[in-house]
Design an enzyme around this catalytic site. Structure first.
Site, short mmCIF file in Angstrom:
data_model
loop_
_atom_site.label_atom_id
_atom_site.label_comp_id
_atom_site.label_asym_id
_atom_site.label_seq_id
_atom_site.Cartn_x
_atom_site.Cartn_y
_atom_site.Cartn_z
N ARG A 4 -26.95 -24.77 5.22
CA ARG A 4 -26.97 -24.12 3.91
C ARG A 4 -25.53 -23.76 3.58
O ARG A 4 -24.67 -23.72 4.46
CB ARG A 4 -27.84 -22.88 3.93
CG ARG A 4 -27.28 -21.83 4.82
CD ARG A 4 -28.12 -20.61 4.96
NE ARG A 4 -27.66 -19.92 6.16
CZ ARG A 4 -28.40 -19.17 6.94
NH1 ARG A 4 -29.66 -18.99 6.67
NH2 ARG A 4 -27.89 -18.60 8.00
N CYS B 295 -20.57 0.26 -24.44
CA CYS B 295 -20.01 1.21 -23.51
C CYS B 295 -21.16 1.75 -22.69
O CYS B 295 -22.31 1.55 -23.01
CB CYS B 295 -19.25 2.32 -24.23
SG CYS B 295 -20.20 3.16 -25.48
N LYS C 164 -34.26 -23.44 3.25
CA LYS C 164 -34.25 -24.22 4.48
C LYS C 164 -34.88 -25.59 4.24
O LYS C 164 -34.32 -26.63 4.63
CB LYS C 164 -35.02 -23.45 5.56
CG LYS C 164 -34.77 -23.92 6.97
CD LYS C 164 -35.59 -23.09 7.96
CE LYS C 164 -35.02 -21.69 8.14
NZ LYS C 164 -35.91 -20.82 8.94
N TYR D 56 -16.82 -6.98 -26.76
CA TYR D 56 -16.16 -6.37 -25.61
C TYR D 56 -17.11 -5.45 -24.85
O TYR D 56 -18.07 -4.94 -25.40
CB TYR D 56 -14.92 -5.57 -26.03
CG TYR D 56 -15.20 -4.33 -26.83
CD1 TYR D 56 -15.41 -3.11 -26.21
CD2 TYR D 56 -15.25 -4.38 -28.22
CE1 TYR D 56 -15.69 -1.98 -26.95
CE2 TYR D 56 -15.53 -3.25 -28.97
CZ TYR D 56 -15.75 -2.06 -28.33
OH TYR D 56 -16.03 -0.92 -29.05
N GLY E 236 -33.15 -13.40 9.69
CA GLY E 236 -33.90 -12.58 10.65
C GLY E 236 -35.07 -11.82 10.07
O GLY E 236 -35.69 -11.04 10.77
N ARG F 93 -41.63 -22.84 10.71
CA ARG F 93 -40.47 -22.04 10.33
C ARG F 93 -40.58 -21.50 8.92
O ARG F 93 -40.86 -22.25 7.98
CB ARG F 93 -39.18 -22.89 10.42
CG ARG F 93 -39.13 -23.78 11.63
CD ARG F 93 -38.01 -24.80 11.53
NE ARG F 93 -36.69 -24.23 11.49
CZ ARG F 93 -35.59 -24.95 11.31
NH1 ARG F 93 -35.66 -26.26 11.11
NH2 ARG F 93 -34.41 -24.36 11.29
N HIS G 123 -27.13 -11.36 14.90
CA HIS G 123 -27.91 -10.71 13.83
C HIS G 123 -27.11 -9.62 13.14
O HIS G 123 -27.02 -9.58 11.91
CB HIS G 123 -29.19 -10.12 14.43
CG HIS G 123 -30.01 -9.34 13.45
ND1 HIS G 123 -29.89 -7.98 13.28
CD2 HIS G 123 -30.93 -9.75 12.56
CE1 HIS G 123 -30.73 -7.59 12.34
NE2 HIS G 123 -31.37 -8.64 11.87
N GLU H 65 -27.45 3.84 -30.06
CA GLU H 65 -28.13 4.30 -28.84
C GLU H 65 -29.54 4.78 -29.14
O GLU H 65 -30.19 5.38 -28.29
CB GLU H 65 -27.31 5.40 -28.15
CG GLU H 65 -26.77 6.45 -29.08
CD GLU H 65 -25.65 7.29 -28.48
OE1 GLU H 65 -25.57 7.40 -27.25
OE2 GLU H 65 -24.85 7.85 -29.25
N SER I 286 -20.76 0.24 -31.23
CA SER I 286 -20.70 0.16 -29.78
C SER I 286 -22.06 0.56 -29.24
O SER I 286 -22.56 1.65 -29.54
CB SER I 286 -19.61 1.09 -29.24
OG SER I 286 -19.58 1.01 -27.83
N MET J 13 -37.94 -13.05 8.54
CA MET J 13 -39.27 -13.61 8.68
C MET J 13 -39.35 -14.45 9.94
O MET J 13 -38.42 -14.52 10.71
CB MET J 13 -39.62 -14.36 7.42
CG MET J 13 -39.82 -13.36 6.30
SD MET J 13 -40.27 -14.11 4.77
CE MET J 13 -39.04 -15.34 4.68
P1 ADP Z 1 -34.08 -18.64 11.03
O1 ADP Z 1 -34.48 -18.70 9.61
O2 ADP Z 1 -34.23 -17.28 11.62
O3 ADP Z 1 -32.76 -19.29 11.28
P2 ADP Z 1 -35.31 -21.02 12.08
O4 ADP Z 1 -36.54 -21.53 11.43
O5 ADP Z 1 -34.08 -21.74 11.71
O6 ADP Z 1 -35.20 -19.47 11.83
O7 ADP Z 1 -35.60 -21.14 13.62
C1 ADP Z 1 -35.24 -20.24 14.62
C2 ADP Z 1 -34.49 -20.95 15.70
O8 ADP Z 1 -35.25 -22.02 16.22
C3 ADP Z 1 -33.21 -21.57 15.20
O9 ADP Z 1 -32.25 -21.42 16.19
C4 ADP Z 1 -33.55 -23.00 15.02
O10 ADP Z 1 -32.45 -23.83 15.16
C5 ADP Z 1 -34.57 -23.23 16.13
N1 ADP Z 1 -35.51 -24.28 15.77
C6 ADP Z 1 -36.30 -24.31 14.68
N2 ADP Z 1 -37.02 -25.44 14.65
C7 ADP Z 1 -36.68 -26.15 15.74
C8 ADP Z 1 -37.08 -27.42 16.24
N3 ADP Z 1 -37.97 -28.16 15.61
N4 ADP Z 1 -36.52 -27.84 17.38
C9 ADP Z 1 -35.64 -27.07 18.03
N5 ADP Z 1 -35.22 -25.87 17.63
C10 ADP Z 1 -35.74 -25.41 16.48
MG MG Z 2 -32.18 -20.97 11.22
MG MG Z 3 -34.97 -15.97 13.05
#
Ligand code: ADP
Ligand code: MG
Ligand code: MG
Length: 904
Positions: free
Chosen positions: A335, A857, A22, A877, A100, A91, A451, A770, A789, A102
């Protein structure tokens, strides 16, 4: 001094190790001049330091201060300022995306004072209090570890009280009251007040993100995805922008192409007046991204332009999180997007067609694992099925099973070997164990970016989501579909390609990709019928696999010991048989012959008769196999397992003899056999009388196999075939062992050639490597061998000194948990240990015979990561099970163009 903090303007996308995915991509977007809210990233190294010492490094705190002041100056606002507060999000973001898993906390900097400032500055009191209640809720749950349901329930109660259904219908006063309620929850459960100091909030949130790396669900996820446990997560501090500021605001997610079909187009979800994960949480119904054009054309056009720019820049499909704050577009994340296996193949092929990437690069965009998924069977289109509902096709596959409503039911079913489908209103990270245990996931709410959908795609699990006609009551253990009420006793079937949901068992058939692999492009296209997407998929697989075949250096053979398996192997593209096991040819009806041979005296007529009989039968086995393998190499391994495997079990025989003795009816052969069984009983059969040792101990046994093979080859030659057998001696440890068998083999080859008037001198004799001793003396063994082999299954056992059958089910899970293995060494080669023995064996063998043919193998021959390793150390191979042959071809091609073994 270590640098722990990078401003978004300092990093770039190559720095994922340090900044996490990220953070690296936020930096890259900042560098590209895209509208990213200012912020900075705390490195994974800081997280590792924290996890090691359980304290935040002091220099991190000072660096954070400097970085924060820079952001404050840029924005002209101070964190949590009572009049005009800067708010930030904290974040998480590891090197590999862990959807989802962390935590993220939004709206940091709000307190009893700054909430008023925010209300005044924004002229929107409702928005300010909504943001504050969200902060306490998220902070309470993720930083203070308070049960999230307490907050969610309080919100629900309030809505009921007000007689409203949506949270947007609550007014400022309602939300002010909710903040008080939330604060009481914190005080009551934690015995402390919600922290009012903005910097304290931020520091606590940072620590919580660090800690979230080690939560159970994060560990489960990593184990499954083979992500190492020691990477740590980065933490991103990002200026808040607000999608919950009313009408002209909103938040959305999108892909630059359809993540399931791969086609370019406008693909995503948008939710007005919402913040953060509202859009993926299934709270309110989202709009299709295309609708944004109507609502806010300027932002829509800007977003489309950015999507194009990102796709061109990353040269791949990207996924994007964005927020619109009062008509201003902000980019919050991008990403390279996760995708289904089918989309991976289609997208790679489309990008080649669009001349955005080369064919070599395209190979790097798909994996053997994805190809495996495409080979999964599908529901039989011809079968009678009772369609009861339809949801969104979120992750492909065909899953059938009993309904499970929660983790406990799913895990209990899995433990009992019963297939199940996890059925939930929506999933969240707490449902992960159930998703792992289930065959497939079905949800009533949420779109393709929910999710359930994202995580299921990542796992390669079938998923149908957003089936809104499902009325699920998990507490009662029922799901209502129309007028049908189903319980955990009912079986359902879900189709991840079409989103269809059926009641009852539905039969499955080969996928068109498998049909293509087995019978060629025309057949594959025919199987695809008039489904354009499937035709495109079959063509994409064909193009990429054809390219892999063109560029790969590694040859691919199959492990097969029946004519049917041999035929299938060839269909799947095997260039020969790398391992034809012969032991099964001595079992069943032939077992009495083996017993006779064992019980009789060495050199006796009785033993000779038994061997002659076995030789005749064995010749027929080889005739059939060699005929199928006409013109292709076929490596026959002489009999390998311990002798006692061909004899009755000791316990059974002891009981029988004892009982018969009492009855006075004991069979003298049984008595004799019991003596023999006792004699050959071994404490450690794996390390006992087996392989070449057995061949030397029971003279004539290997000889009959080699003669049968030569006779079969001679007969086929005279019938106009081109048999290419290779004789492989198992479990060799010393050159003298090999020499003895080789001498015998050469004389048999010469004799059969003379008897039958054909030239069999091309039959080669080699050794299976082996044992560590074999690898470490390979320069000597090579003198007596035409090929080697590497039998990496046994080699793994002998290098580690453990027997697979005894240990795998007992302590491997603990070893993986403790970080001793990342993954079982039987699944993927242990590069440092077993791999070193292999590469040393290669080096030594080639020091004597530079051109000696070297194969592998064993199951590692079909494992992507192992294949890349074998490519690197110069193996010629690999040989794997027939079904893995296409995967091995693809991965060998990927290895040749320098691709990694995964794209994670
Ligand atoms: P995840 O890794 O679960 O996607 P994020 O760090 O991207 O978690 O954040 C969770 C949610 O909060 C996402 O929808 C993201 O777009 C939103 N978000 C994160 N930072 C900001 C910010 N600075 N302003 C507005 N929305 C944010
Ligand atoms: Mg996100
Ligand atoms: Mg999240």
């Amino acid at each position: 001094m270590v640098k722990y903090v990078y401003d978004f303007s300092e990093g770039d996308k190559s720095m994922k190790d340090l900044l996490g995915g990220k953070g690296a991509n936020l930096a890259e977007m900042t560098k590209l001049g895209l509208p990213v809210p200012p912020g900075f990233t705390i490195t994974t190294q800081a997280c590792r330091a924290y996890l090691k010492d359980s304290v935040v490094p002091e220099s991190l705190e000072t660096e954070v201060t400097t970085a924060l002041r820079r952001v404050e100056d840029l924005m002209g606002r101070r964190l949590g300022d009572p009049q005009n507060p800067l708010l930030v999000s904290v974040r998480s973001g590891a090197k590999f995306s862990m959807p989802g898993m962390m935590e993220t906390v939004l709206n940091i900097g709000l307190n009893d004072e700054s909430v008023k400032g925010l209300a005044e500055k924004s002229g929107n009191e409702r928005f300010a209090w909504d943001s504050y209640r969200r902060l306490i809720q998220m902070f309470g749950k993720t930083v203070l570890d308070i049960d999230g349901d307490l907050f969610a329930d309080a919100l629900e109660d309030l809505k009921k009280e007000r007689g409203v259904t949506g949270d947007t219908e609550l007014n400022a006063d309602d939300l002010r009251g909710l903040v008080e309620t939330f604060k009481k929850i914190v005080a009551k459960t934690k015995g402390m007040d919600f922290p009012q100091d903005p910097r304290t909030q931020m520091d606590m949130a940072i620590e919580a993100v660090f800690r979230s790396w080690n939560t159970d669900r994060a560990r489960i996820y990593r184990r499954r995805e083979r992500i190492p446990h020691d990477l740590g997560t980065a933490v991103n501090i990002c200026t808040m922008v607000f999608g919950n500021m009313g009408e002209g605001s909103g938040t959305g997610v999108c892909f630059t192409r359809d993540p399931s079909s791969g086609h370019s187009g406008v693909y995503g979800d948008y939710l007005e007046n919402a913040q953060g994960e509202d859009v993926v949480a299934g709270i309110r119904n989202t709009l299709a991204l295309a609708d944004l054009e109507r609502i806010d054309e300027k932002s829509y056009n800007e977003l489309r332009a950015i999507m194009r720019k990102l796709e061109t820049h990353y040269r791949d499909m990207c996924d994007i999180e964005f927020t619109i704050e009062q008509g201003k577009l902000w980019m919050l994340q991008t990403r390279v997007g996760k995708r289904t296996a089918a989309a991976a193949f289609r997208i790679a092929t489309q990008l080649v067609e669009e001349k955005l990437i080369t064919r070599n690069e395209a190979l790097d965009r798909v994996t053997g694992e994805q190809l495996t998924q495409l080979m999964f069977p599908q529901f039989d289109a011809e079968a009678d099925k009772e369609l009861v509902a339809k949801g969104m096709a979120a992750s492909p596959g065909a899953a059938v099973g009993k309904i499970a409503f929660d983790n406990a039911q799913a895990e209990a079913a899995a433990a009992a070997g019963v297939k199940c489908i996890l059925v939930r209103r929506e999933t969240n990270p707490d449902d992960l164990p159930g998703m792992v245990a289930a065959e497939g996931v079905l949800t009533a709410r949420g779109g393709k970016t929910s999710h359930a959908a994202v995580v299921a795609r990542g796992m390669g699990k079938t998923c149908v989501c957003g089936a809104e006609s499902l009325d699920i009551n998990a507490d009662a253990g029922t799901v209502k579909i129309g007028d049908r009420v189903l319980t955990a006793d009912d079986v359902i079937a879900i189709d991840g390609q079409t989103g269809e949901i059926f009641i009852g068992d539905v039969p499955v058939v080969d996928s068109p990709v498998t049909t293509y692999l087995a019978h060629g492009l025309a057949a594959g296209l025919e199987a695809a019928g008039d489904n354009e997407g499937t035709r495109e998929l079959v063509e994409s697989v064909d193009r990429l696999l054809t390219h892999a075949d063109k560029v790969r250096r590694l040859r691919v053979r199959a492990n097969a010991d029946t004519p049917e398996d041999s035929r299938r192997s060839i269909e799947f593209g095997a260039e020969g048989i790398g391992l034809c096991r012969t032991e099964h040819m001595f079992l069943g009806a032939r077992r009495p012959l083996v017993e006779r041979a064992i019980l009789s005296e060495a050199g006796s007529q009785e033993r000779r008769d038994a061997f002659d009989e076995l030789e005749k039968l064995q010749k027929q086995d080889f005739l059939q196999m060699l005929e199928v393998m006409d013109g292709k190499s076929m490596t026959v391994r002489l009999i390998d397992p311990p002798l006692h495997e061909f004899m009755p079990a000791l316990g059974d025989l002891e009981v029988k003899v004892a009982v018969d003795r009492v009855a006075g009816t004991v069979d003298p052969d049984d008595e004799k056999m019991l003596v023999a069984v006792r004699r050959f009983h071994e404490q450690n059969p794996m390390l006992g009388l087996r392989g070449v040792r057995l061949g030397i101990y029971l003279p004539g046994l290997f000889g009959l196999q080699m003669r049968a093979l030569c006779e079969a080859a001679a007969e086929l030659v005279s019938r106009g075939f081109d048999p290419r057998p290779e004789i492989m001696v198992p479990l060799v440890g010393s050159v003298r062992e090999l020499q003895l068998i080789r001498e015998e083999g050469e004389s048999i080859i010469a004799q059969v050639s003379a008897d039958r008037g054909v030239d069999l001198s091309k039959i080669t004799i080699g050794a299976m490597i082996e044992l560590p001793r074999a690898a470490m003396t390979a320069e000597d063994l090579a003198e007596e061998a035409d090929f080697f082999s590497f039998g990496t299954n046994d080699l793994t056992q002998t290098v580690w000194g453990f027997s697979r059958d005894d240990v795998e089910g007992v302590f491997f899970a603990d070893y993986i948990e403790a970080g001793i293995f990342g993954v079982s060494p039987f699944e993927s080669i242990d590069v440092h240990g077993v791999g070193t023995v292999v590469s040393e064996g290669v080096r030594r063998a080639r020091s004597t015979k530079p051109n000696i043919k070297l194969g592998v193998c064993g199951e590692h021959g079909g494992d992507p990561a192992s294949i890349h390793f074998f490519h690197e150390v110069g193996i010629d191979y690999v040989s794997c099970s027939p079904f893995r042959v296409p995967v091995a071809r693809l991965e060998a091609g990927r290895a040749a163009v320098g691709g990694g073994s995964t794209t994670a």
